[in-house]
Enzyme design. Structure first.
Site, short mmCIF file in Angstrom:
data_model
loop_
_atom_site.label_atom_id
_atom_site.label_comp_id
_atom_site.label_asym_id
_atom_site.label_seq_id
_atom_site.Cartn_x
_atom_site.Cartn_y
_atom_site.Cartn_z
N LYS A 1 -4.27 -8.87 -3.37
CA LYS A 1 -2.93 -8.26 -3.33
C LYS A 1 -1.98 -8.90 -2.33
CE LYS A 1 -3.90 -3.67 -5.18
NZ LYS A 1 -3.67 -2.23 -4.98
N ASP B 1 2.44 0.77 -7.19
CA ASP B 1 1.75 1.89 -6.53
C ASP B 1 2.76 2.82 -5.86
OD1 ASP B 1 -0.87 1.30 -7.17
OD2 ASP B 1 -1.22 0.10 -5.37
#
Ligand code: NAP
Length: 323
Positions: free
Chosen positions: A85, A126
């Site tokens: 990420k 997210d």
């Protein structure tokens, strides 16, 4: 978008893979146990689209090559999960503001036209996935109020950024390793996001009870309570959870964690982690598709697909945290 659900198009069969098939997927290492293929393919199939979402095991040494390779192969985009990420950012042409602030990209959008130089744009769904699931659970962060976030890892950064951006008045970040919470707070202060509304604390039972007293929202972003250690909880045993608190657990395996059970038994409202997982996926898919996607509908379907996938797995310990 014409689809099976509105009766305009009959369901397609999965057999149709041809030169027109569009690809999306998830890059991780390992990635075999990710729930994302199940939930994305459930929606793509219901939409009757000739698209597939595939797991892409990518070794950490090859993230940049894999990303450029996927773009060259005509992928429409990819999700990025543990451990890529952060590393993936170096290979992108653009990183969206929230992804840069959080320090993590979970979605890459690739230019659909393979004849042009493909532009790679990274974002983080997210953040919106968390806020959306909070609202769907009946908690409005724009109303201000005080939140306690337990944990200071990757998920906590998205949650804290989301809460501050959405308008919470005060957020306390508590972590077993206090320096990690302090670093999170310092980073957000440097970026100008905290504006005096954020503080760090060590996680101890006494401090947690003190912080939760009078707070509006408690969010668990630690791995405590996750399979197989399902009897663990951030909340001390035998102490009632304040009934006025909304308690959100990011852990979704099991769906009702010990923390959520403690909260429910005390009369507090609870929100489980599957809503965020499903919503971040629906938001990513909405970015890749040519036509508008009904995000609420896709979130509900993805949630259902994840629920099936989780219960289908005979050995729950096979389900990783990776999405
Ligand atoms: P991470 O970066 O590894 O962070 C883990 C956090 O848990 C750290 O704050 C760590 O504290 C804490 N922790 C671990 N063991 C602990 C213990 N025994 N006692 C107290 N604290 C402990 O992981 P992450 O990516 O943030 O993910 C955290 C959780 O969120 C996972 O369960 C993951 O599945 C879940 N998650 C859910 C979603 C969703 O969509 N629902 C999305 C992302 C993540 P230290 O710093 O002290 O080690």
């Amino acid at each position: 978008m014409a689809s099976e659900r509105d009766g305009k198009r009959p369901p397609q069969t999965w057999a149709r893979i041809d030169a027109e098939t569009q690809l999306v997927g998830v890059m991780g290492w390992p990635v075999a146990h990710s729930l994302s293929p199940a939930m994305h393919n459930a929606v793509l199939a219901r939409l009757g689209l000739n698209w597939r979402y595939v797991p892409l095991p990518v070794h950490p040494s090859s993230v940049g090559d894999a990303l450029r390779g996927a773009a060259a192969l005509g992928f429409r985009g990819v999700n990025v999960t543990v451990p890529h990420k952060q590393a993936v950012m170096a290979a992108l042409d653009e990183v969206a503001r929230e992804a840069a602030a959080v320090g993590a990209v979970n979605t890459v959008v690739m230019s659909p036209d393979g004849r042009e130089a493909v532009r790679l744009v990274g974002t983080n769904t997210d953040v919106a996935g968390f806020v959306g699931s909070l609202r769907a659970g009946g908690f409005e962060p724009a109303g201000g109020g005080r939140a306690v976030v337990v944990g200071a890892g990757g998920a906590a950064r998205a949650v804290v950024y989301a809460l501050l951006s959405a308008g919470m008045d005060r957020v306390v970040v508590m972590n077993r390793t206090p320096t990690r919470a302090e670093t999170l707070v310092a980073d957000f202060q440097t970026l100008g996001i905290a504006q005096g509304r954020l503080e760090a604390s060590a996680l101890t039972p006494e401090r947690l009870l003190q912080a939760a007293e009078g707070a509006d929202l408690l969010v668990n972003t630690t791995t405590l309570g996750m399979w197989p250690r399902t009897e663990d909880s951030i909340w001390p045993e035998g102490v009632a959870v304040p009934g006025s608190l909304v308690v959100y657990d990011l852990v979704y395996n099991p769906l009702e964690t010990r923390l959520l059970r403690q909260a429910r038994d005390s009369g507090a409202r609870t929100i489980d982690g599957l809503g965020m997982l499903a919503r971040q996926g629906a938001l990513a898919l909405a970015m890749w598709l040519d036509d508008p996607l009904d995000v609420e509908w896709a979130t509900a379907l993805m949630r259902e697909a994840c629920g099936h996938a989780l219960s289908d797995r005979r050995n729950n310990s096979e389900v990783s945290a990776a999405v």
